[in-house]
Design a protein around this motif. Structure first.
Motif, PDB file in Angstrom:
ATOM      1  N   ALA A 106       7.044   6.184 -17.409  1.00 25.12           N
ATOM      2  CA  ALA A 106       8.326   5.790 -17.997  1.00 25.12           C
ATOM      3  C   ALA A 106       8.212   4.494 -18.793  1.00 25.12           C
ATOM      4  N   THR A 107       7.445   3.542 -18.279  1.00 27.39           N
ATOM      5  CA  THR A 107       7.358   2.243 -18.952  1.00 27.39           C
ATOM      6  C   THR A 107       6.001   2.057 -19.643  1.00 27.39           C
ATOM      7  N   ASP A 108       5.109   3.055 -19.524  1.00 21.51           N
ATOM      8  CA  ASP A 108       3.780   2.978 -20.128  1.00 21.51           C
ATOM      9  C   ASP A 108       3.028   1.701 -19.702  1.00 21.51           C
ATOM     10  N   THR A 109       3.156   1.364 -18.423  1.00 26.16           N
ATOM     11  CA  THR A 109       2.456   0.174 -17.916  1.00 26.16           C
ATOM     12  C   THR A 109       1.738   0.509 -16.610  1.00 26.16           C
ATOM     13  N   TYR A 110       0.805  -0.344 -16.252  1.00 21.16           N
ATOM     14  CA  TYR A 110       0.104  -0.202 -14.982  1.00 21.16           C
ATOM     15  C   TYR A 110       0.713  -1.168 -13.973  1.00 21.16           C
ATOM     16  N   GLY A 111       0.964  -0.686 -12.771  1.00 19.87           N
ATOM     17  CA  GLY A 111       1.555  -1.521 -11.727  1.00 19.87           C
ATOM     18  C   GLY A 111       0.649  -2.683 -11.347  1.00 19.87           C
ATOM     19  N   GLU A 112       1.261  -3.726 -10.854  1.00 17.46           N
ATOM     20  CA  GLU A 112       0.516  -4.911 -10.404  1.00 17.46           C
ATOM     21  C   GLU A 112      -0.225  -4.612  -9.094  1.00 17.46           C
ATOM     22  N   GLU A 113       0.500  -3.896  -8.249  1.00 16.59           N
ATOM     23  CA  GLU A 113      -0.017  -3.612  -6.901  1.00 16.59           C
ATOM     24  C   GLU A 113      -1.056  -2.501  -6.957  1.00 16.59           C
ATOM     25  N   GLU A 114      -2.202  -2.728  -6.366  1.00 17.61           N
ATOM     26  CA  GLU A 114      -3.235  -1.725  -6.364  1.00 17.61           C
ATOM     27  C   GLU A 114      -3.046  -0.708  -5.253  1.00 17.61           C
ATOM     28  N   GLU A 115      -3.326   0.551  -5.590  1.00 16.02           N
ATOM     29  CA  GLU A 115      -3.265   1.594  -4.579  1.00 16.02           C
ATOM     30  C   GLU A 115      -4.688   1.833  -4.075  1.00 16.02           C
ATOM     31  N   ARG A 116      -4.864   1.763  -2.758  1.00 16.81           N
ATOM     32  CA  ARG A 116      -6.182   1.906  -2.152  1.00 16.81           C
ATOM     33  C   ARG A 116      -6.176   2.990  -1.101  1.00 16.81           C
ATOM     34  N   HIS A 117      -7.249   3.764  -1.073  1.00 19.54           N
ATOM     35  CA  HIS A 117      -7.358   4.802  -0.047  1.00 19.54           C
ATOM     36  C   HIS A 117      -8.789   4.898   0.449  1.00 19.54           C
ATOM     37  N   VAL A 118      -8.919   5.158   1.752  1.00 16.27           N
ATOM     38  CA  VAL A 118     -10.219   5.506   2.325  1.00 16.27           C
ATOM     39  C   VAL A 118     -10.086   6.927   2.860  1.00 16.27           C
ATOM     40  N   LEU A 119     -10.974   7.801   2.430  1.00 12.79           N
ATOM     41  CA  LEU A 119     -10.960   9.193   2.901  1.00 12.79           C
ATOM     42  C   LEU A 119     -12.197   9.440   3.748  1.00 12.79           C
ATOM     43  N   ILE A 120     -11.962   9.769   5.018  1.00 15.04           N
ATOM     44  CA  ILE A 120     -13.060  10.127   5.915  1.00 15.04           C
ATOM     45  C   ILE A 120     -12.906  11.607   6.266  1.00 15.04           C
ATOM     46  N   ASN A 121     -13.999  12.356   6.160  1.00 24.06           N
ATOM     47  CA  ASN A 121     -14.007  13.801   6.433  1.00 24.06           C
ATOM     48  C   ASN A 121     -12.863  14.537   5.723  1.00 24.06           C
ATOM     49  N   PRO A 122     -12.657  14.288   4.438  1.00 25.79           N
ATOM     50  CA  PRO A 122     -11.522  14.925   3.754  1.00 25.79           C
ATOM     51  C   PRO A 122     -11.769  16.408   3.514  1.00 25.79           C
TER      52      PRO A 122
END
Ligand code: ZN
Length: 188
Positions: A68-84
């Motif tokens: 909608a705003t064509d911008t990247y958020g300040e807050e980072e999204e982080r994930h750890v996937l084990i045995n996905p």
């Protein structure tokens, strides 16, 4: 600690990986090292075979894009996937331009489902069973391929594969020099 990244052509990238348990030795440190290695190389995802461990562990980190705003958020999204494990593919398949830290300098459009239902354990070994979408779903699918001995160029059309064959051979021969450290084995 920044770890060297395994390049295309190394047999570990073609191996099926093993699931792990919560008592896997040095797991917390390994996850920290994988994030550090990924950020150092400006990546958004990294799978354990890429740092020479044949186990089912993936780290993902990116700043979410807001259409909608064509911008990247300040807050980072982080994930750890084990045995996905991908339980279901949801929605239309879409093309998205992908690259891979193990295959420097090659970027290609790859067709994948826009959403998936994923079962995994996080870094605290809490169980998740969720539909994931957007960038998270895209990166997760790329990284989960690594856990099954696949790389994104395997998913290209025969024509595209032929067109990038020479460049892939160069990567396998160690004739690439990204700004991050790569593991050199039998390379010149
Ligand atoms: Zn990759």
């Amino acid at each position: 600690m920044i770890l060297p990244i395994v390049g295309y052509g190394d047999p570990i990238l073609r191996k099926e990986t093993q699931p792990i348990t919560a008592d896997y030795p040095g797991l917390k440190q390994l996850i920290d090292d994988m994030f550090e290695t990924m950020y150092n190389a400006d990546g958004v995802g990294l799978a354990a075979p890429q740092i020479d461990r044949s186990i089912q562990l993936v780290v993902i980190g990116f700043r979410p894009y807001d259409e909608a705003t064509d911008t990247y958020g300040e807050e980072e999204e982080r994930h750890v996937l084990i045995n996905p494990e991908i339980l279901e593919e949801v929605g239309e398949k879409q093309y998205f331009n992908e690259g891979c830290l193990s295959i420097p300098d090659i970027h290609e459009d790859v067709l994948r489902p826009e959403s998936i239902v994923l079962h995994w354990f996080d870094e605290n070994f809490e169980e998740h069973n969720e539909q994931i979408d957007g960038m998270f779903a895209r990166v997760a699918q790329h990284e989960i391929d690594h856990l099954h001995g696949k790389v994104f160029t395997d998913r290209l059309s025969q024509l595209r594969k032929t067109m990038i064959k020479r460049r892939l051979n160069d990567v396998a021969a160690g004739k690439v020099h990204p700004k991050y450290k790569m593991k050199r084995t039998n390379k010149r």
